[in-house]
Design an enzyme around this catalytic site. Sequence first.
Site, PDB file in Angstrom:
ATOM      1  N   ASP A  66     -16.252 -18.310 -11.054  1.00 19.44           N
ATOM      2  CA  ASP A  66     -15.754 -18.019  -9.710  1.00 19.44           C
ATOM      3  C   ASP A  66     -14.284 -17.646  -9.874  1.00 19.44           C
ATOM      4  OD1 ASP A  66     -14.790 -17.922  -7.155  1.00 19.44           O
ATOM      5  OD2 ASP A  66     -15.524 -19.914  -6.559  1.00 19.44           O
TER       6      ASP A  66
ATOM      7  N   SER B  34      -8.845  -0.316  -3.328  1.00 18.70           N
ATOM      8  CA  SER B  34      -9.786   0.356  -2.435  1.00 18.70           C
ATOM      9  C   SER B  34      -9.049   1.406  -1.611  1.00 18.70           C
ATOM     10  CB  SER B  34     -10.408  -0.669  -1.471  1.00 18.70           C
ATOM     11  OG  SER B  34     -11.230  -0.033  -0.512  1.00 18.70           O
TER      12      SER B  34
ATOM     13  N   TYR C 134     -10.060  -7.767   4.417  1.00 19.76           N
ATOM     14  CA  TYR C 134     -10.354  -6.966   3.218  1.00 19.76           C
ATOM     15  C   TYR C 134      -9.221  -5.981   2.938  1.00 19.76           C
ATOM     16  CZ  TYR C 134     -13.040  -3.917   0.081  1.00 19.76           C
ATOM     17  OH  TYR C 134     -13.484  -3.179  -0.994  1.00 19.76           O
TER      18      TYR C 134
ATOM     19  N   LYS D  80      -6.648  -5.791  -0.294  1.00 22.02           N
ATOM     20  CA  LYS D  80      -6.590  -4.629  -1.186  1.00 22.02           C
ATOM     21  C   LYS D  80      -5.187  -4.012  -1.206  1.00 22.02           C
ATOM     22  CE  LYS D  80     -10.882  -4.837  -2.625  1.00 22.02           C
ATOM     23  NZ  LYS D  80     -11.174  -5.201  -4.027  1.00 22.02           N
TER      24      LYS D  80
END
Length: 256
Positions: A59, A139, A152, A156
């Site tokens: 993890d 991204s 998110y 990024k």
Amino acid sequence: MAKVAVITGAGQGIGEGIAHQLANDGFAIAVADINEATANQVAHDLNAEGYSAKAYVVDVADRNQVFNLAQSAVNDLGELAVWVNNAGIAFIDSFVDSDPDQFERLIDVNLKGTYWGIQAAAKQFLKQGDGGRIVNAASLAGVEASALQSAYSASKFGIRGLTQSAAKELAKDNITVNAYNPGVVRTPMRDAIDKKTAALKNISIDQQKAGVIDEIDRGREATPADVANVVSWLVSPKTEYITGQSIMVDGGMHYL
Ligand code: NAD
């Protein structure tokens, strides 16, 4: 012993594609994933094709597990040459309604996980004394934020910041740190995003996918291999003078 490439999130999707490409480039592959079954499967497939690979259950949100991964990969496979911080998670939710637990988990995996990965790799490279390559999954959403993906996008953007900062500190030690910014890559993550987005917009999944393809100048989604080819180049001798960069791999969705 072969030079080793550690790839996180290598059990499926883009990471699996990178694992196959870098194996083909001659690296022994540490297939690291939180999902034991898929990590084992990818390592098994690579070994069956005649490459050298080993699965590790990790993890990336847990710093100790990431540092143990670095140590185990070196003990088991050989000298570390490449570390790809590819593992990431995404969820679609409106900013005001987003779940705090989901937000924290996403930051732990995407941002902190990348931080620990850069640290673990850099410490090992410094110990070995002859440089190395670190590549991070950023991204398009880390260049131009997406609606319904605030956590998110923030993670990024942060990964691009980590990439630049680490590149500046490590350049003198012959360690490069770069990132890839995919647009739309058909993977299980993208399937889940399209499903949730289509439901929120009350359109079909096919309509959702067609709408996205309309935004891609090359006229198609990316495959994991499109991204893996760029990672292959970023860890090759051809790019030893490139560092701190985030390379768009989006078929023409966003022009810097
Ligand atoms: P995916 O969900 O299909 O695969 C991600 C893999 O990471 C899975 O095998 C999963 O088990 C693993 N993983 C998740 N959490 C983990 C953790 N805590 N520790 C270790 N492994 C973990 O995703 P993908 O589409 O292949 O994306 C790979 C990377 O590329 C991600 O960082 C993602 O944000 C980024 N990205 C993807 C796209 C896209 O369109 N698919 C676009 C831009 C960026």
